[in-house]
Design an enzyme around this catalytic site. Structure first.
Site, short mmCIF file in Angstrom:
data_model
loop_
_atom_site.label_atom_id
_atom_site.label_comp_id
_atom_site.label_asym_id
_atom_site.label_seq_id
_atom_site.Cartn_x
_atom_site.Cartn_y
_atom_site.Cartn_z
N ASN A 113 0.85 -1.19 0.00
CA ASN A 113 0.00 0.00 0.00
C ASN A 113 0.89 1.24 0.00
O ASN A 113 2.02 1.20 0.48
CB ASN A 113 -0.88 0.01 1.26
CG ASN A 113 -1.83 1.20 1.30
OD1 ASN A 113 -2.44 1.56 0.28
ND2 ASN A 113 -1.95 1.83 2.45
N HIS A 115 0.73 5.21 1.37
CA HIS A 115 -0.05 6.05 2.27
C HIS A 115 0.58 7.44 2.30
O HIS A 115 1.80 7.57 2.43
CB HIS A 115 -0.07 5.44 3.68
CG HIS A 115 -0.92 6.21 4.62
ND1 HIS A 115 -2.30 6.18 4.56
CD2 HIS A 115 -0.61 7.08 5.62
CE1 HIS A 115 -2.80 6.98 5.50
NE2 HIS A 115 -1.79 7.53 6.15
N SER A 142 4.64 6.99 2.39
CA SER A 142 5.27 5.72 2.78
C SER A 142 4.69 4.59 1.93
O SER A 142 3.48 4.53 1.70
CB SER A 142 4.96 5.40 4.25
OG SER A 142 5.28 6.47 5.11
N ASP A 151 -2.83 0.82 8.07
CA ASP A 151 -1.65 1.68 7.85
C ASP A 151 -0.53 1.42 8.86
O ASP A 151 0.18 2.34 9.26
CB ASP A 151 -2.05 3.17 7.89
CG ASP A 151 -3.07 3.51 6.82
OD1 ASP A 151 -3.07 2.87 5.76
OD2 ASP A 151 -3.89 4.42 7.05
C1 GAR Z 1 -2.73 8.84 -3.01
O1 GAR Z 1 -2.31 10.06 -2.44
C2 GAR Z 1 -2.53 7.71 -2.04
O2 GAR Z 1 -1.39 7.86 -1.23
C3 GAR Z 1 -3.78 7.82 -1.21
O3 GAR Z 1 -4.80 8.11 -2.13
C4 GAR Z 1 -4.23 8.83 -3.22
C5 GAR Z 1 -4.61 8.12 -4.50
O4 GAR Z 1 -4.24 8.89 -5.60
N1 GAR Z 1 -4.05 6.61 -0.50
C6 GAR Z 1 -4.59 6.57 0.70
O5 GAR Z 1 -4.93 7.56 1.31
C7 GAR Z 1 -4.77 5.18 1.26
N2 GAR Z 1 -5.14 5.24 2.65
P1 GAR Z 1 -4.17 8.23 -7.03
O6 GAR Z 1 -5.51 7.53 -7.26
O7 GAR Z 1 -3.98 9.39 -7.97
O8 GAR Z 1 -3.03 7.27 -7.06
#
Ligand code: GAR
Length: 221
Positions: A113, A115, A142, A151
């Site tokens: 994942n 985060h 991370s 997480d």
């Molecule tokens: C990213 O910032 C990722 O780190 C976050 O969602 C966004 C997805 O963007 N993930 C989380 O918050 C997971 N808990 P993307 O769809 O453009 O890759």
């Protein structure tokens, strides 16, 4: 097992925009990432990341959580769809559903994942707002192995981003996101090359216990 010429089978799970997915697609297309993206699966039919996958010629699937009566049946369908591809690695790239312990254990050691915080800080949602509210001068992202606790799995790599005086959540998120697009492909490459493994609750890097996560400094790459 991973060798120089071996491409590992990857499945990517998304819920939305898919910019991290795009970084992975680009890495696979350019050959930087020794991966075969077998499928991109979204829990939302309208996720823009599905379009990105189609444009890259990667098969897509939707397992819509709203079509199932409960988490258990949703996860059973999702698992079936994933396992049809026999993935060696499953990637959560902005996949915004909490996964049960049983699901996570099934993919133990092969589920990653990303985060948007410097874990263990700011688990959960609204990380950029919370970092700003706390007056942090530094924030980041991370990549970690997933364990049942949200997480909380062992971290493979982090990237730091400065918090600037005029930042709002959007400007800070954009700065962090640019770093996400570097470290997620990097962690996937390390995994594909057999350099990174999860052992117990730890990360092994080149066979050595990683005691503190590998910070990718701003100046690098
Ligand atoms: C990213 O910032 C990722 O780190 C976050 O969602 C966004 C997805 O963007 N993930 C989380 O918050 C997971 N808990 P993307 O769809 O453009 O890759």
């Amino acid at each position: 097992m991973a060798g120089i010429d071996h491409k590992i089978r990857l499945v990517v799970l998304i819920s939305g925009r898919g910019s991290n997915l795009q970084a992975i697609l680009d890495g696979a297309t350019s050959g930087v990432l020794p991966v075969e993206i077998r499928a991109v699966i979204s829990n939302r039919p309208d996720a823009y990341g599905l379009e990105r996958a189609r444009q890259a010629g990667v098969p897509t699937a939707v397992v819509d959580h709203t079509a199932f009566p409960d988490r258990q049946t949703f996860e059973a369908a999702l698992r079936q769809r994933i396992d049809a591809e026999r993935p060696e690695l499953v990637i959560l790239a902005g996949f915004m559903r909490i996964l049960s312990a049983g699901f996570v254990e099934h993919y133990r050691g092969r589920l990653l994942n990303i985060h948007p915080s410097l874990l263990p800080k700011y688990r959960g949602l609204h990380t950029h707002e919370r970092a700003l509210a706390a007056g942090e001068r530094e924030h980041g992202a991370s990549v970690h192995f997933v364990i049942p606790e949200l997480d909380s799995g062992p971290v493979i790599v982090q990237a730091r981003a400065p918090v600037l005086p005029d930042d709002d959540p959007d400007t800070l998120a954009a700065r962090v996101l640019a770093r996400e697009h570097r470290i997620y492909p990097l962690a996937i490459r390390w995994f594909a090359e057999g350099r990174v493994r999860m052992q117990g609750d730890n990360v092994l890097f080149d066979g050595q216990l990683l005691t503190s996560s590998r910070l990718l400094e701003d100046e690098q790459e």
